[in-house]
Design a protein around this motif. Sequence first.
Motif, PDB file in Angstrom:
ATOM      1  N   SER A 180       7.568  13.915   4.848  1.00  0.00           N
ATOM      2  CA  SER A 180       6.478  14.600   4.446  1.00  0.00           C
ATOM      3  C   SER A 180       5.232  13.834   4.174  1.00  0.00           C
ATOM      4  O   SER A 180       4.284  13.363   5.290  1.00  0.00           O
ATOM      5  CB  SER A 180       5.892  15.973   3.757  1.00  0.00           C
ATOM      6  OG  SER A 180       7.468  16.564   4.734  1.00  0.00           O
ATOM      7  N   GLU A 181       5.166  12.890   3.114  1.00  0.00           N
ATOM      8  CA  GLU A 181       3.868  12.391   2.453  1.00  0.00           C
ATOM      9  C   GLU A 181       3.510  11.263   3.459  1.00  0.00           C
ATOM     10  O   GLU A 181       2.663  10.514   3.120  1.00  0.00           O
ATOM     11  CB  GLU A 181       4.331  12.437   0.911  1.00  0.00           C
ATOM     12  CG  GLU A 181       2.628  11.332   0.418  1.00  0.00           C
ATOM     13  CD  GLU A 181       2.598  11.810  -1.149  1.00  0.00           C
ATOM     14  OE1 GLU A 181       3.498  12.761  -1.583  1.00  0.00           O
ATOM     15  OE2 GLU A 181       1.938  10.791  -2.121  1.00  0.00           O
ATOM     16  N   HIS A 230       2.757   3.563  -3.775  1.00  0.00           N
ATOM     17  CA  HIS A 230       2.763   4.278  -4.369  1.00  0.00           C
ATOM     18  C   HIS A 230       3.441   5.810  -4.163  1.00  0.00           C
ATOM     19  O   HIS A 230       4.534   6.393  -5.320  1.00  0.00           O
ATOM     20  CB  HIS A 230       1.618   4.914  -5.013  1.00  0.00           C
ATOM     21  CG  HIS A 230       0.658   5.061  -4.018  1.00  0.00           C
ATOM     22  ND1 HIS A 230       0.657   4.283  -2.637  1.00  0.00           N
ATOM     23  CD2 HIS A 230       0.401   6.435  -2.880  1.00  0.00           C
ATOM     24  CE1 HIS A 230       0.122   5.199  -1.614  1.00  0.00           C
ATOM     25  NE2 HIS A 230       0.040   6.294  -1.644  1.00  0.00           N
ATOM     26  N   ILE A 231       4.224   5.715  -2.771  1.00  0.00           N
ATOM     27  CA  ILE A 231       4.510   6.841  -2.507  1.00  0.00           C
ATOM     28  C   ILE A 231       6.167   6.024  -2.528  1.00  0.00           C
ATOM     29  O   ILE A 231       6.560   7.382  -3.534  1.00  0.00           O
ATOM     30  CB  ILE A 231       4.260   7.040  -0.442  1.00  0.00           C
ATOM     31  CG1 ILE A 231       3.046   6.794  -0.355  1.00  0.00           C
ATOM     32  CG2 ILE A 231       5.129   8.047  -0.052  1.00  0.00           C
ATOM     33  CD1 ILE A 231       2.847   7.527   0.992  1.00  0.00           C
ATOM     34  N   SER A 253       0.713  -1.344  -0.471  1.00  0.00           N
ATOM     35  CA  SER A 253      -0.246  -0.498  -0.144  1.00  0.00           C
ATOM     36  C   SER A 253       0.888   1.017   0.160  1.00  0.00           C
ATOM     37  O   SER A 253       0.786   2.763  -0.237  1.00  0.00           O
ATOM     38  CB  SER A 253      -0.959  -0.065   1.271  1.00  0.00           C
ATOM     39  OG  SER A 253       0.486  -0.187   2.061  1.00  0.00           O
ATOM     40  N   ASN A 254       2.198   1.047  -0.103  1.00  0.00           N
ATOM     41  CA  ASN A 254       2.975   2.468   0.180  1.00  0.00           C
ATOM     42  C   ASN A 254       3.799   2.060  -1.061  1.00  0.00           C
ATOM     43  O   ASN A 254       4.545   3.630  -0.775  1.00  0.00           O
ATOM     44  CB  ASN A 254       3.997   2.351   1.544  1.00  0.00           C
ATOM     45  CG  ASN A 254       3.274   2.750   2.892  1.00  0.00           C
ATOM     46  OD1 ASN A 254       2.572   3.557   2.814  1.00  0.00           O
ATOM     47  ND2 ASN A 254       3.225   1.724   3.783  1.00  0.00           N
ATOM     48  N   ALA A 267       1.882  11.801   5.744  1.00  0.00           N
ATOM     49  CA  ALA A 267       0.317  12.484   5.819  1.00  0.00           C
ATOM     50  C   ALA A 267      -0.485  11.005   5.823  1.00  0.00           C
ATOM     51  O   ALA A 267      -1.652  10.792   6.118  1.00  0.00           O
ATOM     52  CB  ALA A 267       0.534  13.632   4.854  1.00  0.00           C
ATOM     53  N   ASN A 268       0.264  10.468   4.221  1.00  0.00           N
ATOM     54  CA  ASN A 268       0.182   9.370   3.614  1.00  0.00           C
ATOM     55  C   ASN A 268       0.284   8.235   3.944  1.00  0.00           C
ATOM     56  O   ASN A 268      -1.009   7.053   2.694  1.00  0.00           O
ATOM     57  CB  ASN A 268      -0.600  10.238   2.508  1.00  0.00           C
ATOM     58  CG  ASN A 268      -1.282  11.331   1.745  1.00  0.00           C
ATOM     59  OD1 ASN A 268      -2.103  11.873   2.766  1.00  0.00           O
ATOM     60  ND2 ASN A 268      -0.747  11.794   0.594  1.00  0.00           N
ATOM     61  N   GLY A 269       0.846   7.655   4.665  1.00  0.00           N
ATOM     62  CA  GLY A 269       1.927   6.236   4.977  1.00  0.00           C
ATOM     63  C   GLY A 269       0.953   5.533   5.718  1.00  0.00           C
ATOM     64  O   GLY A 269       0.203   6.446   6.369  1.00  0.00           O
ATOM     65  N   GLU A 270       1.207   4.396   5.286  1.00  0.00           N
ATOM     66  CA  GLU A 270       0.870   3.221   6.476  1.00  0.00           C
ATOM     67  C   GLU A 270       1.755   3.053   7.050  1.00  0.00           C
ATOM     68  O   GLU A 270       2.295   2.427   7.063  1.00  0.00           O
ATOM     69  CB  GLU A 270       0.142   2.082   5.524  1.00  0.00           C
ATOM     70  CG  GLU A 270      -1.243   1.548   6.518  1.00  0.00           C
ATOM     71  CD  GLU A 270      -1.913   0.551   5.429  1.00  0.00           C
ATOM     72  OE1 GLU A 270      -2.386  -0.642   5.511  1.00  0.00           O
ATOM     73  OE2 GLU A 270      -2.746   1.089   4.751  1.00  0.00           O
ATOM     74  N   LYS A 273       6.888   7.468  -6.781  1.00  0.00           N
ATOM     75  CA  LYS A 273       6.606   8.863  -6.661  1.00  0.00           C
ATOM     76  C   LYS A 273       7.791   9.623  -6.383  1.00  0.00           C
ATOM     77  O   LYS A 273       8.418  10.112  -7.343  1.00  0.00           O
ATOM     78  CB  LYS A 273       5.381   9.285  -5.828  1.00  0.00           C
ATOM     79  CG  LYS A 273       5.366  10.621  -5.840  1.00  0.00           C
ATOM     80  CD  LYS A 273       3.878  11.620  -5.164  1.00  0.00           C
ATOM     81  CE  LYS A 273       4.259  12.395  -4.751  1.00  0.00           C
ATOM     82  NZ  LYS A 273       3.073  12.738  -4.820  1.00  0.00           N
TER      83      LYS A 273
END
Length: 139
Positions: free
Chosen positions: A129-130, A103-104, A100-101, A133-136, A107
Motif C-alpha cells: 500500500s505504501e 526508507h520504505i 529513494s525507496n 502511494a509513495n514509492g517511485e 520501514k
Amino acid sequence: MLIQLTYASRTSSVFTLDDLASILKASQRNNARVGVTGALCLANGIFLQQLEGDRAEVNRLYHRILTDPRHREPAVLDFAEISHRRFTTWSMGSLAPLESNRHIFLKYSRSASFDPYGMGSATLQAFFSELLANGEWIV
Ligand SMILES: Cc1cc2nc3c(=O)[nH]c(=O)nc-3n(C[C@H](O)[C@H](O)[C@H](O)COP(=O)(O)O)c2cc1C
C-alpha cells in the motif's frame, strides 16, 4: 474468484539487468491478456511480486514463472481472496531499484537490508500500500 498471490525469489547467477526489462515486457504483454495486474520489486537481489486476478489465471501464471531460470528459491508469502484489486492502472508495474525507496524498505523490514522472506501478511499488505502511494516506479 479474485485472488492475490505474493511471493519472493532470489535472482539467479544468470540474471542481468536486461532480463528485468524483458520480464516487464513479457509481463505487460501476457498479463493484460489474462486480466492479471500487479507489481514487481527488485532490491538486494530479491524479487517481490504481487499478482492479482482470477484464481485460475494467477495460478497458471505463477507456475510458469516458477520454471524461469532467472530466479531461484521462490516462496509464496501470502495468498488470499480479495474483494478488489490494489493495482488497477497497469498490468505489471516495477518499482525503481532506487535509493529513494530505501526508507520504505527499511520501514517494513526486520533488518537493514530488504528482506521480504521475513515479512508477515499484514506487513506485506502495508508495504505494498505504501509503495503504491509513495514509492517511485519505473513503469
Ligand atoms: C521474478 C519474475 C517475475 C515474472 N513475472 C511475470 C509476469 O508477471 N508475467 C509474465 O507473463 N511473465 C513473467 N515472468 C517471465 C516468465 O517467467 C516467462 O519468461 C514469460 O512469461 C514468457 O513469456 P513469453 O512466452 O510471452 O515470451 C517473470 C519472470 C521472473 C523471473
